[in-house]
Write an enzyme that holds these catalytic residues in place. Structure first.
Site, PDB file in Angstrom:
ATOM      1  N   LYS A  91      -7.031   1.917  11.561  1.00  0.00           N
ATOM      2  CA  LYS A  91      -6.548   0.528  11.663  1.00  0.00           C
ATOM      3  C   LYS A  91      -5.523   0.388  12.801  1.00  0.00           C
ATOM      4  CE  LYS A  91      -5.108   0.554   7.317  1.00  0.00           C
ATOM      5  NZ  LYS A  91      -5.547   1.889   6.881  1.00  0.00           N
ATOM      6  N   ARG A 167      -3.562  -5.537   0.045  1.00  0.00           N
ATOM      7  CA  ARG A 167      -4.181  -4.324  -0.510  1.00  0.00           C
ATOM      8  C   ARG A 167      -4.459  -4.442  -1.987  1.00  0.00           C
ATOM      9  NH1 ARG A 167      -2.608   1.051   2.637  1.00  0.00           N
ATOM     10  NH2 ARG A 167      -1.770  -0.020   4.424  1.00  0.00           N
ATOM     11  N   ARG A 202      -2.713  13.603  12.721  1.00  0.00           N
ATOM     12  CA  ARG A 202      -2.038  12.444  13.347  1.00  0.00           C
ATOM     13  C   ARG A 202      -0.598  12.761  13.730  1.00  0.00           C
ATOM     14  NH1 ARG A 202      -2.046   6.829  10.478  1.00  0.00           N
ATOM     15  NH2 ARG A 202      -1.646   8.143   8.675  1.00  0.00           N
ATOM     16  N   ARG A 231       4.279  11.677  10.006  1.00  0.00           N
ATOM     17  CA  ARG A 231       4.711  10.840   8.890  1.00  0.00           C
ATOM     18  C   ARG A 231       4.888  11.668   7.620  1.00  0.00           C
ATOM     19  NH1 ARG A 231       0.926   5.597   8.769  1.00  0.00           N
ATOM     20  NH2 ARG A 231       0.811   6.214   6.580  1.00  0.00           N
ATOM     21  N   ARG A 242      -3.365   8.590  -1.761  1.00  0.00           N
ATOM     22  CA  ARG A 242      -3.499   7.279  -1.085  1.00  0.00           C
ATOM     23  C   ARG A 242      -4.935   6.783  -1.165  1.00  0.00           C
ATOM     24  NH1 ARG A 242      -0.975   9.291   4.349  1.00  0.00           N
ATOM     25  NH2 ARG A 242      -1.801   7.379   5.265  1.00  0.00           N
TER      26      ARG A 242
HETATM   27  P1  AP5 Z   1      -4.635   5.402  12.507  1.00  0.00           P
HETATM   28  O1  AP5 Z   1      -5.086   4.408  13.487  1.00  0.00           O
HETATM   29  O2  AP5 Z   1      -3.189   5.754  12.486  1.00  0.00           O
HETATM   30  O3  AP5 Z   1      -5.156   5.029  11.043  1.00  0.00           O
HETATM   31  P2  AP5 Z   1      -4.655   3.919  10.022  1.00  0.00           P
HETATM   32  O4  AP5 Z   1      -5.858   3.352   9.363  1.00  0.00           O
HETATM   33  O5  AP5 Z   1      -3.701   2.985  10.656  1.00  0.00           O
HETATM   34  O6  AP5 Z   1      -3.940   4.875   8.987  1.00  0.00           O
HETATM   35  P3  AP5 Z   1      -2.666   4.720   8.080  1.00  0.00           P
HETATM   36  O7  AP5 Z   1      -2.435   6.087   7.505  1.00  0.00           O
HETATM   37  O8  AP5 Z   1      -1.519   4.092   8.822  1.00  0.00           O
HETATM   38  O9  AP5 Z   1      -3.155   3.804   6.959  1.00  0.00           O
HETATM   39  P4  AP5 Z   1      -2.563   3.727   5.575  1.00  0.00           P
HETATM   40  O10 AP5 Z   1      -3.207   2.512   5.093  1.00  0.00           O
HETATM   41  O11 AP5 Z   1      -2.700   4.917   4.731  1.00  0.00           O
HETATM   42  O12 AP5 Z   1      -0.993   3.720   5.843  1.00  0.00           O
HETATM   43  P5  AP5 Z   1       0.064   2.539   5.956  1.00  0.00           P
HETATM   44  O13 AP5 Z   1       1.072   2.942   6.924  1.00  0.00           O
HETATM   45  O14 AP5 Z   1      -0.589   1.242   6.094  1.00  0.00           O
HETATM   46  O15 AP5 Z   1      -5.514   6.716  12.756  1.00  0.00           O
HETATM   47  C1  AP5 Z   1      -5.290   7.898  12.024  1.00  0.00           C
HETATM   48  C2  AP5 Z   1      -5.487   9.118  12.945  1.00  0.00           C
HETATM   49  O16 AP5 Z   1      -6.851   9.172  13.346  1.00  0.00           O
HETATM   50  C3  AP5 Z   1      -4.675   9.064  14.240  1.00  0.00           C
HETATM   51  O17 AP5 Z   1      -4.262  10.341  14.559  1.00  0.00           O
HETATM   52  C4  AP5 Z   1      -5.657   8.543  15.297  1.00  0.00           C
HETATM   53  O18 AP5 Z   1      -5.377   9.028  16.579  1.00  0.00           O
HETATM   54  C5  AP5 Z   1      -6.975   9.102  14.775  1.00  0.00           C
HETATM   55  N1  AP5 Z   1      -8.087   8.201  15.022  1.00  0.00           N
HETATM   56  C6  AP5 Z   1      -8.119   6.851  14.844  1.00  0.00           C
HETATM   57  N2  AP5 Z   1      -9.332   6.378  15.149  1.00  0.00           N
HETATM   58  C7  AP5 Z   1     -10.097   7.453  15.527  1.00  0.00           C
HETATM   59  C8  AP5 Z   1     -11.460   7.598  15.935  1.00  0.00           C
HETATM   60  N3  AP5 Z   1     -12.292   6.556  16.022  1.00  0.00           N
HETATM   61  N4  AP5 Z   1     -11.911   8.838  16.229  1.00  0.00           N
HETATM   62  C9  AP5 Z   1     -11.081   9.924  16.128  1.00  0.00           C
HETATM   63  N5  AP5 Z   1      -9.776   9.836  15.740  1.00  0.00           N
HETATM   64  C10 AP5 Z   1      -9.293   8.612  15.443  1.00  0.00           C
HETATM   65  O19 AP5 Z   1       0.690   2.579   4.487  1.00  0.00           O
HETATM   66  C11 AP5 Z   1       1.482   3.665   4.060  1.00  0.00           C
HETATM   67  C12 AP5 Z   1       1.984   3.423   2.651  1.00  0.00           C
HETATM   68  O20 AP5 Z   1       2.780   2.227   2.615  1.00  0.00           O
HETATM   69  C13 AP5 Z   1       0.889   3.184   1.598  1.00  0.00           C
HETATM   70  O21 AP5 Z   1       0.392   4.414   1.090  1.00  0.00           O
HETATM   71  C14 AP5 Z   1       1.660   2.364   0.544  1.00  0.00           C
HETATM   72  O22 AP5 Z   1       2.453   3.210  -0.251  1.00  0.00           O
HETATM   73  C15 AP5 Z   1       2.570   1.503   1.400  1.00  0.00           C
HETATM   74  N6  AP5 Z   1       1.928   0.213   1.723  1.00  0.00           N
HETATM   75  C16 AP5 Z   1       1.367  -0.156   2.906  1.00  0.00           C
HETATM   76  N7  AP5 Z   1       0.853  -1.382   2.823  1.00  0.00           N
HETATM   77  C17 AP5 Z   1       1.106  -1.817   1.573  1.00  0.00           C
HETATM   78  C18 AP5 Z   1       0.805  -3.008   0.859  1.00  0.00           C
HETATM   79  N8  AP5 Z   1       0.100  -4.000   1.421  1.00  0.00           N
HETATM   80  N9  AP5 Z   1       1.208  -3.118  -0.419  1.00  0.00           N
HETATM   81  C19 AP5 Z   1       1.889  -2.130  -1.018  1.00  0.00           C
HETATM   82  N10 AP5 Z   1       2.194  -0.962  -0.414  1.00  0.00           N
HETATM   83  C20 AP5 Z   1       1.802  -0.806   0.875  1.00  0.00           C
END
Ligand code: AP5
Length: 297
Positions: A91, A167, A202, A231, A242
């Site tokens: 994302k 979410r 990552r 992270r 997750r």
């Molecule tokens: P990346 O682009 O960083 O992936 P991402 O989908 O953004 O991953 P996140 O881990 O940030 O998503 P998440 O939903 O778990 O975490 P968030 O911070 O939102 O890519 C990942 C890796 O892959 C990178 O190294 C990249 O280079 C590589 N990559 C990307 N695309 C690629 C490709 N096509 N090919 C090869 N490599 C690739 O949330 C964290 C925590 O916050 C949650 O667990 C929860 O506790 C809380 N939280 C967040 N949102 C909410 C909400 N709405 N409500 C309640 N709690 C929440």
């Protein structure tokens, strides 16, 4: 200059001294669009933006000794996009590419929460407890945080790209009640074994905010490599928690946006994933332009 519908004109003056400072020397005034705009002399540059029902049209007029030029560009106003997908589905990576091309304001719920943790606030402390367990942070913390960010002037002016939110059904319902409805809901579909590999590899650049992967997107220089961070929830053990949370909620969220959902194959290279999204956004842009009338200079 002609327009198909009535417009509001905001006229501001850019002095020669600081071309980077928009609309600084006069407060914007609001007038009904007129085909004749008069302006003072003095080799001054005038900028105006025309707001019609659906479109923000911006134009710059530069007065020279002999003539005046009008350069107009049209961009659809308030494009609203949501991007969803499992942890590490890409994302954030796609959001970097989308904002670079389309200029939307990127709002990531996870980033807002990490900023809250970094601030040392009580909300941040509570949020971290849930994030460490791979669970959703309670709505009391996250809902108003996201709503407030969506209402900031930059999001309202440029449109927004909401990442990782909503979410849960309750978050989606709250957004609807606040009047936030996206134009497109993008879902990145990625196989689970790939997700785990992406999480553990990552790395983040704390200086630029750029997302790297040790194998798939390695840092460009040794200097960047030396400062990369990981992270606290990017371990194999935590990503499994997750993923479990994601599976429990995903269907309910999808059901709210079925009619505007774009499913994207996220297993491919990031450029190929972006190409699928780019096609859809280009089409959305074109449709908006067709629907929003034209500005003839
Ligand atoms: P990346 O682009 O960083 O992936 P991402 O989908 O953004 O991953 P996140 O881990 O940030 O998503 P998440 O939903 O778990 O975490 P968030 O911070 O939102 O890519 C990942 C890796 O892959 C990178 O190294 C990249 O280079 C590589 N990559 C990307 N695309 C690629 C490709 N096509 N090919 C090869 N490599 C690739 O949330 C964290 C925590 O916050 C949650 O667990 C929860 O506790 C809380 N939280 C967040 N949102 C909410 C909400 N709405 N409500 C309640 N709690 C929440």
């Amino acid at each position: 200059m002609a327009a198909t519908s009535s417009c509001i004109v905001n006229l501001g003056v850019k002095g020669n001294g600081n071309p980077e400072q928009p609309f600084s020397s006069s407060k914007s005034s609001q007038l009904l669009l007129s085909s004749n705009v008069s302006f003072a002399d003095n080799n001054t540059k005038y900028c105006l933006s025309l707001h019609s029902h659906q479109t923000l049209l911006s134009a710059c007029l530069t007065k020279t000794k002999k003539s005046a030029f009008v350069v107009a560009s049209a961009k659809p106003e308030h494009l609203k996009i949501m991007i969803s997908g499992a942890p590490a589905s890409g994302k954030g990576t796609q959001c970097e590419l989308i904002t670079k091309k389309y200029g939307l304001v990127h709002i990531a719920a996870g980033d807002l929460l990490r900023a809250e943790i970094a601030s040392g606030s009580e909300n941040g402390k509570q949020a971290k407890e849930y994030m460490e367990k791979g669970q959703l942070v309670p709505n009391e913390i996250v809902v108003m945080m996201v709503k407030d960010r969506l209402l900031q002037p930059d999001s309202q002016e440029n449109g927004w790209l909401l990442d990782g939110y909503p979410r849960s059904l309750s978050q989606a319902t709250a957004l609807k009640e606040f009047g936030f409805r996206p134009d497109l809901f993008i879902v990145l579909e990625v196989n689970e074994e790939i997700l785990v590999e992406r999480v553990v590899g990552r790395r983040l650049d704390p200086v630029t905010g750029k997302i790297y992967h040790l194998k798939y997107s390695p840092p460009e220089t040794e200097e960047i490599a030396a400062r990369l961070t990981q992270r606290f929830d990017d371990t194999e053990e935590k990503v499994k928690l997750r993923l479990q949370t994601h599976r429990q909620n995903v269907e309910a969220v999808l059901s709210m946006y079925e009619d505007i959902t774009l499913k994207v194959n996220g297993n491919l290279r990031k450029e190929d994933v972006f190409a699928q999204i780019d096609d859809a956004l280009t089409k959305l842009f074109e449709d908006r332009k067709l629907n929003s009338g034209s500005l003839a200079a």
